[in-house]
Design a protein around this motif. Structure first.
Motif, PDB file in Angstrom:
ATOM      1  N   LEU A  43      -1.747 -17.042  17.926  1.00  0.00           N
ATOM      2  CA  LEU A  43      -1.225 -16.416  19.141  1.00  0.00           C
ATOM      3  C   LEU A  43      -1.127 -14.917  18.907  1.00  0.00           C
ATOM      4  N   PHE A  44      -1.796 -14.146  19.744  1.00  0.00           N
ATOM      5  CA  PHE A  44      -1.780 -12.688  19.659  1.00  0.00           C
ATOM      6  C   PHE A  44      -1.025 -12.112  20.853  1.00  0.00           C
ATOM      7  N   LEU A  45      -0.292 -11.023  20.600  1.00  0.00           N
ATOM      8  CA  LEU A  45       0.277 -10.226  21.686  1.00  0.00           C
ATOM      9  C   LEU A  45      -0.527  -8.934  21.735  1.00  0.00           C
ATOM     10  N   LEU A  46      -1.175  -8.660  22.858  1.00  0.00           N
ATOM     11  CA  LEU A  46      -2.068  -7.524  22.977  1.00  0.00           C
ATOM     12  C   LEU A  46      -1.510  -6.467  23.925  1.00  0.00           C
ATOM     13  N   PHE A  47      -1.662  -5.205  23.537  1.00  0.00           N
ATOM     14  CA  PHE A  47      -1.335  -4.076  24.406  1.00  0.00           C
ATOM     15  C   PHE A  47      -2.604  -3.256  24.606  1.00  0.00           C
ATOM     16  N   PHE A  48      -2.847  -2.789  25.837  1.00  0.00           N
ATOM     17  CA  PHE A  48      -4.025  -1.980  26.138  1.00  0.00           C
ATOM     18  C   PHE A  48      -3.582  -0.646  26.737  1.00  0.00           C
ATOM     19  N   THR A  49      -4.235   0.438  26.328  1.00  0.00           N
ATOM     20  CA  THR A  49      -3.817   1.770  26.766  1.00  0.00           C
ATOM     21  C   THR A  49      -4.424   2.123  28.119  1.00  0.00           C
ATOM     22  N   THR A  50      -4.016   1.398  29.154  1.00  0.00           N
ATOM     23  CA  THR A  50      -4.436   1.739  30.507  1.00  0.00           C
ATOM     24  C   THR A  50      -3.388   1.252  31.491  1.00  0.00           C
ATOM     25  N   HIS A  51      -3.203   2.032  32.560  1.00  0.00           N
ATOM     26  CA  HIS A  51      -2.330   1.587  33.645  1.00  0.00           C
ATOM     27  C   HIS A  51      -3.175   1.123  34.829  1.00  0.00           C
ATOM     28  N   GLU A  52      -4.485   1.204  34.683  1.00  0.00           N
ATOM     29  CA  GLU A  52      -5.392   0.732  35.723  1.00  0.00           C
ATOM     30  C   GLU A  52      -5.816  -0.703  35.422  1.00  0.00           C
ATOM     31  N   GLU A  53      -6.571  -1.302  36.336  1.00  0.00           N
ATOM     32  CA  GLU A  53      -7.060  -2.654  36.085  1.00  0.00           C
ATOM     33  C   GLU A  53      -7.962  -2.643  34.852  1.00  0.00           C
ATOM     34  N   LEU A  54      -7.669  -3.550  33.908  1.00  0.00           N
ATOM     35  CA  LEU A  54      -8.406  -3.584  32.658  1.00  0.00           C
ATOM     36  C   LEU A  54      -9.847  -4.045  32.895  1.00  0.00           C
ATOM     37  N   GLN A  55     -10.816  -3.270  32.384  1.00  0.00           N
ATOM     38  CA  GLN A  55     -12.232  -3.610  32.511  1.00  0.00           C
ATOM     39  C   GLN A  55     -12.749  -4.075  31.150  1.00  0.00           C
ATOM     40  N   THR A  56     -13.304  -5.279  31.096  1.00  0.00           N
ATOM     41  CA  THR A  56     -13.779  -5.859  29.846  1.00  0.00           C
ATOM     42  C   THR A  56     -15.189  -6.406  30.033  1.00  0.00           C
ATOM     43  N   LEU A  57     -16.058  -6.190  29.047  1.00  0.00           N
ATOM     44  CA  LEU A  57     -17.407  -6.751  29.069  1.00  0.00           C
ATOM     45  C   LEU A  57     -17.629  -7.507  27.772  1.00  0.00           C
ATOM     46  N   ASP A  58     -17.739  -8.839  27.857  1.00  0.00           N
ATOM     47  CA  ASP A  58     -17.968  -9.670  26.683  1.00  0.00           C
ATOM     48  C   ASP A  58     -19.448  -9.748  26.360  1.00  0.00           C
ATOM     49  N   VAL A  59     -19.765 -10.165  25.129  1.00  0.00           N
ATOM     50  CA  VAL A  59     -21.156 -10.256  24.696  1.00  0.00           C
ATOM     51  C   VAL A  59     -21.961 -11.184  25.598  1.00  0.00           C
ATOM     52  N   ASP A  60     -21.386 -12.355  25.942  1.00  0.00           N
ATOM     53  CA  ASP A  60     -22.139 -13.299  26.774  1.00  0.00           C
ATOM     54  C   ASP A  60     -22.333 -12.763  28.187  1.00  0.00           C
ATOM     55  N   ASP A  61     -21.321 -12.054  28.717  1.00  0.00           N
ATOM     56  CA  ASP A  61     -21.466 -11.469  30.054  1.00  0.00           C
ATOM     57  C   ASP A  61     -22.572 -10.413  30.074  1.00  0.00           C
ATOM     58  N   ALA A  62     -22.612  -9.580  29.032  1.00  0.00           N
ATOM     59  CA  ALA A  62     -23.644  -8.552  28.953  1.00  0.00           C
ATOM     60  C   ALA A  62     -25.031  -9.181  28.827  1.00  0.00           C
ATOM     61  N   PHE A  63     -25.108 -10.249  28.042  1.00  0.00           N
ATOM     62  CA  PHE A  63     -26.392 -10.926  27.835  1.00  0.00           C
ATOM     63  C   PHE A  63     -26.931 -11.501  29.140  1.00  0.00           C
ATOM     64  N   PHE A  64     -26.071 -12.231  29.856  1.00  0.00           N
ATOM     65  CA  PHE A  64     -26.536 -12.890  31.075  1.00  0.00           C
ATOM     66  C   PHE A  64     -26.728 -11.907  32.238  1.00  0.00           C
ATOM     67  N   SER A  65     -26.210 -10.689  32.084  1.00  0.00           N
ATOM     68  CA  SER A  65     -26.423  -9.665  33.115  1.00  0.00           C
ATOM     69  C   SER A  65     -27.713  -8.889  32.883  1.00  0.00           C
ATOM     70  N   THR A  66     -28.342  -9.136  31.738  1.00  0.00           N
ATOM     71  CA  THR A  66     -29.582  -8.433  31.387  1.00  0.00           C
ATOM     72  C   THR A  66     -30.793  -9.266  31.820  1.00  0.00           C
ATOM     73  N   PRO A  67     -31.776  -8.667  32.501  1.00  0.00           N
ATOM     74  CA  PRO A  67     -32.982  -9.426  32.878  1.00  0.00           C
ATOM     75  C   PRO A  67     -33.616 -10.090  31.665  1.00  0.00           C
ATOM     76  N   GLU A  68     -34.162 -11.290  31.861  1.00  0.00           N
ATOM     77  CA  GLU A  68     -34.699 -12.090  30.759  1.00  0.00           C
ATOM     78  C   GLU A  68     -35.763 -11.344  29.965  1.00  0.00           C
ATOM     79  N   ASP A  69     -36.693 -10.648  30.675  1.00  0.00           N
ATOM     80  CA  ASP A  69     -37.768  -9.964  29.973  1.00  0.00           C
ATOM     81  C   ASP A  69     -37.245  -8.786  29.154  1.00  0.00           C
TER      82      ASP A  69
END
Length: 247
Positions: free
Chosen positions: A1-27
């Motif tokens: 169990l981790f407690l995480l703090f992020f240095t932003t007061h705006e909506e947190l933007q995150t890009l995971d490895v799998d999200d980046a992969f599937f957002s990239t055209p196959e070729d």
């Protein structure tokens, strides 16, 4: 169990490895990664319904054969890691602080702590982290921070919190396990432990610089007795009754 703090007061933007992969055209992915089988191999990857950042596959043991890591050198590790629980304790009347923080000139820090301290200070929008233990019926006296917002999370115990507003009004509320507190920069606040067990919190301060704090006993004793006499309509000698804490 981790407690995480992020240095932003705006909506947190995150890009995971799998999200980046599937957002990239196959070729494009095939040309970048150059797998055996080319684009046909890339097409064998299927996006999961659940977010894999938080949901591990049920057949994980079949998929992963080796997950060992080699410990990196200290000068690399301690830029990103700090043993807060094993660090020096800083007692105060009523409780104990432990710090993962930046100290000017590294005062009071060992060699590995200095590496972490300097790393905090080198990067923008970092955090100073601490644990706060207030003994049962103990008090974290009124204070405020000049250069940081403060956010806290209650691990155990319970407390009464007071926030002293500029209008002279005090906002009071109770906190318990799982609650989050937030005190904007310059907001005077205090915490009183009211359970039989100690109050224990993790605190995050929005600064990578040395935290600047002013406590009630410091500014009260820092004000000349003749000024206090005028403010409170009491004889000057009366203010000798307030003892000064030993440093």
């Amino acid at each position: 169990l981790f407690l995480l703090f992020f240095t932003t007061h705006e909506e947190l933007q995150t890009l995971d490895v799998d999200d980046a992969f599937f957002s990239t055209p196959e070729d494009i992915a095939a040309r970048a990664l150059k797998p055996q089988g080319g684009v046909n191999f890339i097409r064998t990857f299927k996006k999961q319904v659940e977010d894999q950042a938080v949901n591990l596959p049920p057949n994980l043991d079949e998929l992963v054969q080796n997950a060992t890591y080699v410990q990196s050198p200290d000068n690399l590790v301690w830029q990103y890691f700090y043993d807060l629980k094993g660090s020096a304790e800083y007692p105060f009347p009523g409780g104990i602080f432990q710090w993962a923080r930046y100290r000017i000139n590294g005062n009071g820090l060992n060699e590995t702590e200095k590496i972490f301290s300097e790393s905090l200070n080198k990067h923008e929008n970092t955090l100073t982290l601490a644990t706060l233990r207030i003994f049962s019926n103990g008090l974290g006296q009124p204070h405020f921070h000049f250069n940081a917002n403060e956010m806290g999370y209650v691990i155990s115990g319970c407390a009464q919190v007071g926030v002293i507003l500029s209008s002279g009004v005090t906002s009071n509320f109770d906190i318990g396990i799982g609650d989050v507190t937030f005190f904007p920069v310059g907001t005077q606040h205090y915490i009183k432990s009211v359970c039989e067990e100690d109050l224990f919190m993790i605190l995050a301060y929005s600064t990578g610089n040395q935290l600047e704090t002013l406590r009630m006993n410091d500014y009260f004793h820092g004000t000349a007795d003749h000024i206090l006499a005028q403010l409170f309509f009491k004889e000057q000698a009366e203010f000798k009754k307030f003892p000064k804490d030993a440093k």
